[in-house]
Write an enzyme that holds these catalytic residues in place. Structure first.
Site, PDB file in Angstrom:
ATOM      1  N   THR A  45      23.549  45.353  40.136  1.00 42.70           N
ATOM      2  CA  THR A  45      22.254  45.400  39.456  1.00 42.70           C
ATOM      3  C   THR A  45      21.081  45.579  40.414  1.00 42.70           C
ATOM      4  OG1 THR A  45      22.188  42.984  39.433  1.00 42.70           O
ATOM      5  CG2 THR A  45      23.015  44.088  37.454  1.00 42.70           C
ATOM      6  N   ILE A  75      43.636  46.923  49.642  1.00 45.97           N
ATOM      7  CA  ILE A  75      44.868  47.566  49.201  1.00 45.97           C
ATOM      8  C   ILE A  75      45.477  46.732  48.075  1.00 45.97           C
ATOM      9  CG2 ILE A  75      45.251  48.621  51.470  1.00 45.97           C
ATOM     10  CD1 ILE A  75      47.432  46.493  51.921  1.00 45.97           C
ATOM     11  N   PRO A  76      46.236  47.361  47.174  1.00 46.01           N
ATOM     12  CA  PRO A  76      46.712  46.636  45.994  1.00 46.01           C
ATOM     13  C   PRO A  76      47.464  45.342  46.278  1.00 46.01           C
ATOM     14  CG  PRO A  76      46.981  48.985  45.652  1.00 46.01           C
ATOM     15  CD  PRO A  76      46.538  48.817  47.080  1.00 46.01           C
ATOM     16  N   LYS A  84      28.821  29.978  38.657  1.00 41.44           N
ATOM     17  CA  LYS A  84      29.296  31.106  39.462  1.00 41.44           C
ATOM     18  C   LYS A  84      29.184  30.757  40.933  1.00 41.44           C
ATOM     19  CE  LYS A  84      26.860  34.903  40.457  1.00 41.44           C
ATOM     20  NZ  LYS A  84      27.061  35.202  41.904  1.00 41.44           N
ATOM     21  N   LEU A 135      33.841  37.199  43.823  1.00 43.67           N
ATOM     22  CA  LEU A 135      34.286  37.596  45.156  1.00 43.67           C
ATOM     23  C   LEU A 135      34.353  39.111  45.333  1.00 43.67           C
ATOM     24  CD1 LEU A 135      37.062  34.927  45.773  1.00 43.67           C
ATOM     25  CD2 LEU A 135      34.617  34.854  46.344  1.00 43.67           C
ATOM     26  N   LYS A 136      34.245  39.842  44.236  1.00 38.75           N
ATOM     27  CA  LYS A 136      34.205  41.309  44.291  1.00 38.75           C
ATOM     28  C   LYS A 136      35.328  41.864  45.180  1.00 38.75           C
ATOM     29  CE  LYS A 136      29.213  41.474  43.495  1.00 38.75           C
ATOM     30  NZ  LYS A 136      28.942  40.012  43.585  1.00 38.75           N
ATOM     31  N   LEU A 137      36.545  41.470  44.870  1.00 38.47           N
ATOM     32  CA  LEU A 137      37.684  41.899  45.686  1.00 38.47           C
ATOM     33  C   LEU A 137      37.846  43.419  45.652  1.00 38.47           C
ATOM     34  CD1 LEU A 137      40.424  39.276  44.722  1.00 38.47           C
ATOM     35  CD2 LEU A 137      38.710  39.156  46.556  1.00 38.47           C
ATOM     36  N   THR A 190      47.186  43.215  48.717  1.00 33.22           N
ATOM     37  CA  THR A 190      46.265  42.157  49.111  1.00 33.22           C
ATOM     38  C   THR A 190      45.489  41.640  47.914  1.00 33.22           C
ATOM     39  OG1 THR A 190      46.062  43.057  51.344  1.00 33.22           O
ATOM     40  CG2 THR A 190      44.293  41.609  50.592  1.00 33.22           C
ATOM     41  N   GLY A 245      20.491  32.833  38.280  1.00 36.72           N
ATOM     42  CA  GLY A 245      20.438  32.103  39.538  1.00 36.72           C
ATOM     43  C   GLY A 245      19.101  31.448  39.776  1.00 36.72           C
TER      44      GLY A 245
END
EC number: 4.1.1.23
Length: 235
Positions: free
Chosen positions: A119, A70-71, A37, A65-67, A73, A209
């Site tokens: 989390t 706006i749709p 990851k 990346l937790k995008l 993009t 991790g």
């Protein structure tokens, strides 16, 4: 997922500042790890090139990346990630964002994972942020929205896996961070379980991790987790 081995179900988080350190860690881990990851820190430190190299070497890559934008993009960014050959990409589990990511990955093998509740958050954290629902209700709602949008899975605490598996059945991949082998420090995670507990609860993939990357012998730490996954997966 059913064809994956125990080793394939361990995803090691390369939470280091730059690609050079990440490369050294990958080399140290060798064939003990097949899935990595890469989060925002390493991506901003040259991690996209590293991701491409890892894919070229036969490793699988999860771009965390937790995008959320706006749709248009989100759709275009997802299409770029798909070209790299990544296996997983995270987006925040809001309906518009999920739908845009699903559109962006069209024609590729990239899988979209919706982030339900971080989390590191608990009920008090959600209340402080203005949410009226607690962790459990929010996770359930976002899991169903992820499924309805046609995305592939969700990120959630292993503490919620059993309940969510019962809710969504086999429709979604359940990917769990906050995994800590027995005796490990919790660090900044609040909702944690051991690798064996997560697998037995129904998790598909485990993200680990610091228990691996900060270990004195990272390779041995990874192998121990793989062994625990295998034991917990045995009929």
């Amino acid at each position: 997922m059913a064809s994956d081995t125990a080793r394939d179900r361990l995803i090691v988080a390369l939470d280091v500042p730059d690609a050079g350190q990440a490369r050294a860690l990958v080399e140290r881990l060798g064939d003990s790890v097949s899935f990595y990851k890469l989060g925002m820190e390493i991506v901003y430190g040259g991690g996209l090139d590293l991701a491409s190299r890892l894919v070229g070497e036969g490793k699988r890559v999860f771009l965390d990346l937790k995008l959320h934008d706006i749709p248009t993009t989100v759709e275009r960014a997802t299409a770029q990630i798909a070209r790299i050959g990544a296996t997983f990409l995270t987006v925040h589990a809001y309906p518009q964002t999920l739908a845009a990511a699903v559109a962006g990955k069209a024609g590729s093998s990239l899988k979209i994972l919706g982030v339900t509740v971080m989390t590191s958050y608990d009920n008090a954290d959600l209340a402080a942020a203005g949410y009226r629902s607690g962790v459990r209700e929010t996770v359930e709602r976002r899991a169903l929205q992820t499924r309805d949008a046609g995305a592939d899975g969700i990120i959630l605490s292993a503490a919620e896996v059993a309940e969510l598996r019962a809710l969504v059945g086999a429709d979604l991949l359940l990917v769990t961070p906050g995994i800590r082998p027995a005796g490990s420090d919790a660090n900044d995670q609040k909702r944690i379980v051991t690798p064996g507990e997560a697998i037995r609860a129904g998790a598909d993939y485990l993200v680990v991790g610091r228990p691996v990357t900060a270990a004195g012998d990272p390779r041995r730490a990874a192998e121990a987790i793989v062994e625990e996954i295998a034991a917990a997966s045995a009929p």
